[in-house]
Design a protein around this motif. Structure first.
Motif, PDB file in Angstrom:
ATOM      1  N   LEU A  24       1.565   9.743  -2.839  1.00  0.00           N
ATOM      2  CA  LEU A  24       0.771   9.860  -4.065  1.00  0.00           C
ATOM      3  C   LEU A  24       0.448  11.317  -4.374  1.00  0.00           C
ATOM      4  CD1 LEU A  24      -1.692   6.847  -3.667  1.00  0.00           C
ATOM      5  CD2 LEU A  24       0.104   7.077  -5.389  1.00  0.00           C
ATOM      6  N   LYS A  25       0.108  12.068  -3.313  1.00  0.00           N
ATOM      7  CA  LYS A  25      -0.191  13.491  -3.485  1.00  0.00           C
ATOM      8  C   LYS A  25       1.058  14.245  -3.947  1.00  0.00           C
ATOM      9  CE  LYS A  25      -2.254  17.420  -1.036  1.00  0.00           C
ATOM     10  NZ  LYS A  25      -2.779  17.911   0.261  1.00  0.00           N
ATOM     11  N   LYS A  26       2.198  13.887  -3.365  1.00  0.00           N
ATOM     12  CA  LYS A  26       3.461  14.512  -3.749  1.00  0.00           C
ATOM     13  C   LYS A  26       3.800  14.188  -5.204  1.00  0.00           C
ATOM     14  CE  LYS A  26       8.326  14.851  -2.382  1.00  0.00           C
ATOM     15  NZ  LYS A  26       9.392  14.328  -1.496  1.00  0.00           N
ATOM     16  N   ASN A  30       8.799   1.764  -8.121  1.00  0.00           N
ATOM     17  CA  ASN A  30       8.670   2.013  -9.557  1.00  0.00           C
ATOM     18  C   ASN A  30       7.336   2.647  -9.931  1.00  0.00           C
ATOM     19  OD1 ASN A  30      11.049   0.683 -11.299  1.00  0.00           O
ATOM     20  ND2 ASN A  30      10.756  -0.495  -9.424  1.00  0.00           N
ATOM     21  N   GLN A  31       6.264   2.291  -9.223  1.00  0.00           N
ATOM     22  CA  GLN A  31       4.953   2.899  -9.517  1.00  0.00           C
ATOM     23  C   GLN A  31       4.984   4.413  -9.340  1.00  0.00           C
ATOM     24  OE1 GLN A  31       5.493   0.307  -7.499  1.00  0.00           O
ATOM     25  NE2 GLN A  31       3.767  -1.119  -7.435  1.00  0.00           N
ATOM     26  N   LEU A  32       5.802   4.864  -8.403  1.00  0.00           N
ATOM     27  CA  LEU A  32       5.869   6.286  -8.090  1.00  0.00           C
ATOM     28  C   LEU A  32       6.865   7.031  -8.972  1.00  0.00           C
ATOM     29  CD1 LEU A  32       5.787   6.124  -4.194  1.00  0.00           C
ATOM     30  CD2 LEU A  32       3.983   7.001  -5.666  1.00  0.00           C
ATOM     31  N   MET A  68       0.850  -1.195   0.000  1.00  0.00           N
ATOM     32  CA  MET A  68       0.000   0.000   0.000  1.00  0.00           C
ATOM     33  C   MET A  68       0.889   1.250   0.000  1.00  0.00           C
ATOM     34  SD  MET A  68      -3.249   0.796   0.093  1.00  0.00           S
ATOM     35  CE  MET A  68      -4.288   2.207   0.428  1.00  0.00           C
ATOM     36  N   ILE A  69       0.631   2.149  -0.942  1.00  0.00           N
ATOM     37  CA  ILE A  69       1.433   3.361  -1.054  1.00  0.00           C
ATOM     38  C   ILE A  69       0.811   4.469  -0.203  1.00  0.00           C
ATOM     39  CG2 ILE A  69       2.321   5.101  -2.651  1.00  0.00           C
ATOM     40  CD1 ILE A  69       2.183   2.992  -4.845  1.00  0.00           C
ATOM     41  N   ASP A  70       1.646   5.151   0.558  1.00  0.00           N
ATOM     42  CA  ASP A  70       1.194   6.244   1.416  1.00  0.00           C
ATOM     43  C   ASP A  70       0.507   7.328   0.576  1.00  0.00           C
ATOM     44  OD1 ASP A  70       0.997   8.464   3.141  1.00  0.00           O
ATOM     45  OD2 ASP A  70       2.744   7.803   4.295  1.00  0.00           O
ATOM     46  N   SER A  71      -0.663   7.777   1.039  1.00  0.00           N
ATOM     47  CA  SER A  71      -1.431   8.792   0.296  1.00  0.00           C
ATOM     48  C   SER A  71      -0.651  10.103   0.153  1.00  0.00           C
ATOM     49  CB  SER A  71      -2.775   9.052   0.979  1.00  0.00           C
ATOM     50  OG  SER A  71      -2.574   9.522   2.300  1.00  0.00           O
ATOM     51  N   ARG A  72       0.213  10.394   1.122  1.00  0.00           N
ATOM     52  CA  ARG A  72       1.020  11.620   1.043  1.00  0.00           C
ATOM     53  C   ARG A  72       2.020  11.551  -0.107  1.00  0.00           C
ATOM     54  NH1 ARG A  72       3.141  11.848   7.109  1.00  0.00           N
ATOM     55  NH2 ARG A  72       3.211   9.619   6.622  1.00  0.00           N
ATOM     56  N   MET A 127       1.695  16.284  -7.534  1.00  0.00           N
ATOM     57  CA  MET A 127       2.162  17.668  -7.537  1.00  0.00           C
ATOM     58  C   MET A 127       3.420  17.828  -8.397  1.00  0.00           C
ATOM     59  SD  MET A 127       1.589  20.736  -6.570  1.00  0.00           S
ATOM     60  CE  MET A 127       0.315  20.445  -5.308  1.00  0.00           C
ATOM     61  N   ILE A 128       4.348  16.873  -8.262  1.00  0.00           N
ATOM     62  CA  ILE A 128       5.587  16.916  -9.046  1.00  0.00           C
ATOM     63  C   ILE A 128       5.285  16.745 -10.533  1.00  0.00           C
ATOM     64  CG2 ILE A 128       7.761  15.711  -9.514  1.00  0.00           C
ATOM     65  CD1 ILE A 128       7.797  15.052  -6.451  1.00  0.00           C
ATOM     66  N   ILE A 129       4.365  15.834 -10.860  1.00  0.00           N
ATOM     67  CA  ILE A 129       3.969  15.629 -12.259  1.00  0.00           C
ATOM     68  C   ILE A 129       3.387  16.911 -12.839  1.00  0.00           C
ATOM     69  CG2 ILE A 129       2.248  14.471 -13.728  1.00  0.00           C
ATOM     70  CD1 ILE A 129       2.754  11.920 -12.074  1.00  0.00           C
ATOM     71  N   LEU A 130       2.567  17.586 -12.049  1.00  0.00           N
ATOM     72  CA  LEU A 130       1.964  18.853 -12.500  1.00  0.00           C
ATOM     73  C   LEU A 130       3.042  19.911 -12.769  1.00  0.00           C
ATOM     74  CD1 LEU A 130      -0.731  20.339 -13.018  1.00  0.00           C
ATOM     75  CD2 LEU A 130      -0.696  21.048 -10.627  1.00  0.00           C
ATOM     76  N   ILE A 131       4.038  19.986 -11.871  1.00  0.00           N
ATOM     77  CA  ILE A 131       5.135  20.944 -12.043  1.00  0.00           C
ATOM     78  C   ILE A 131       5.943  20.607 -13.300  1.00  0.00           C
ATOM     79  CG2 ILE A 131       7.324  21.747 -11.057  1.00  0.00           C
ATOM     80  CD1 ILE A 131       5.996  21.322  -8.266  1.00  0.00           C
ATOM     81  N   LEU A 132       6.222  19.311 -13.513  1.00  0.00           N
ATOM     82  CA  LEU A 132       7.002  18.896 -14.678  1.00  0.00           C
ATOM     83  C   LEU A 132       6.261  19.157 -15.982  1.00  0.00           C
ATOM     84  CD1 LEU A 132       8.539  15.571 -13.313  1.00  0.00           C
ATOM     85  CD2 LEU A 132       9.809  17.606 -13.993  1.00  0.00           C
ATOM     86  N   VAL A 133       4.963  18.891 -15.989  1.00  0.00           N
ATOM     87  CA  VAL A 133       4.157  19.178 -17.184  1.00  0.00           C
ATOM     88  C   VAL A 133       4.204  20.679 -17.488  1.00  0.00           C
ATOM     89  CG1 VAL A 133       1.809  19.219 -18.128  1.00  0.00           C
ATOM     90  CG2 VAL A 133       2.656  17.166 -16.992  1.00  0.00           C
TER      91      VAL A 133
END
Length: 335
Positions: free
Chosen positions: A7-9, A283-285, A1-5, A12-18
């Motif tokens: 996933l949120k991070k 790897n998922q992250l 199980m991946i920590d929700s924090r 946010m990083i994906i949005l900044i990179l885009v």
């Protein structure tokens, strides 16, 4: 199980990179040998530009931007896969000889097997894949030990040796050919983005459309392969089978990219490291972030390089190497 924090991070990083990618694309559209006013980019994109503006944007700038972005993504993903399956932070398709194998195949094909322009574009990634795949088979065989399995450090050293040998072979191959063809191979070796037309995009895009989702599907297996072999075997993973499948995937991604961009190294080394530093080693992250970082790095390197020196600029491969080589040495000394 991946920590929700986390996933949120990640989001946010994906949005900044885009945002960074979009900003760099807009800057890249406007600057160059034939400048295009920034207030004319949007009207030109929607068909309201002059003939010159539309030619510069749609025939010169946009294809190069898209090719560079896609190739950077492919190289970054290839590097991420290689680092996981070899458990070696120094693995990169350029460093371990995959790009050189693809380059030799392309040189032989280009110099000795003339084809028509239409089929040449679509055959290049296939030819590059064959050359890279044959190379990686030899590298794998030389790095594998029956008792201890794949030797990560030995893999990098063997790959570096193959890269040097294949570069020497490339020089021998082109030494007796006509000057025009030698110039093309020389530019390829320097990492000059040469596939700057729409057909090259259609030749490269299917590989990414198929292999990015496939790699994300295999993310859990990549996590296990990144652990020790006894742990992976203990949870029921077929190590040899999965490693070969993912190795072929990494080779296909790297070969398809360098077939249109030339011999570009270090993107596959740097992008996964940066992504792991941001969100950790799962790897998922980190894979989606590494893909975006790789695309942005190569796009930025090409945008800066082609505008530094008139008229041809500095090849993107050299620009990336100026950053990547010191980073590689840093990792080598640290590890």
């Amino acid at each position: 199980m991946i920590d929700s924090r986390l996933l949120k991070k990640q989001r946010m990083i994906i949005l900044i990179l885009v945002s960074l990618i979009v900003s760099t694309i807009l800057i890249s559209m406007g600057i160059g040998y034939s400048s295009l006013s920034y207030d004319r980019i949007i009207p030109t994109l929607f068909g309201s530009g002059t003939f010159k503006e539309e030619f510069v944007l749609f025939s010169v700038r946009l294809p190069r931007i898209i090719i560079t972005l896609l190739a950077g993504m492919a190289l970054a993903l290839s590097g991420a896969i290689l680092q996981s399956i070899t458990r070696n932070d120094l693995a990169d398709p350029g460093i371990i000889g995959i790009n050189s194998g693809a380059g030799v195949a392309i040189a032989i094909f280009f110099l000795f097997f003339p084809t028509d322009v239409g089929s040449f574009t679509y055959l290049l990634p296939v030819v590059a894949f064959i050359g890279a795949f044959i190379t990686v088979i030899f590298i794998y065989l030389f790095s594998y030990d029956k008792r201890t399995g794949l030797q990560p450090i030995k893999l990098v050293l063997t790959g570096v040796g193959f890269a040097m040998a294949l570069s020497g072979l490339m020089v021998v191959i082109i030494s007796s050919t006509e000057r025009a063809k030698v110039n093309f191979i020389a530019k390829w070796l320097a990492g000059n983005i040469w596939g700057t037309d729409w057909p090259f995009i259609w030749a490269l895009l299917p590989w990414l459309i198929l292999l990015i989702p496939f790699t994300l599907y295999k993310a859990n297996r990549l996590n296990l392969l990144g652990l020790s072999e006894p742990v992976a075997i203990g949870v029921g993973l077929s190590i040899k089978k999965e490693r070969i499948i993912l190795l072929v995937t990494a080779v296909a991604l790297a070969a398809s990219a360098v077939s249109v961009t030339g011999g570009i190294a270090f993107i596959g080394l740097m992008a996964p490291h940066m992504a792991k530093a941001l969100v950790g080693p799962r790897n998922q992250l980190f894979i989606p972030i590494a893909i975006l970082i790789g695309g942005w790095l190569l796009l930025l390197a090409d945008t800066v390089g082609r505008n530094l020196v008139d008229p041809d600029g500095i090849p993107a491969g050299i620009m990336v190497a100026l950053i990547g080589a010191p980073y590689f040495m840093f990792l080598l000394l640290r590890k």
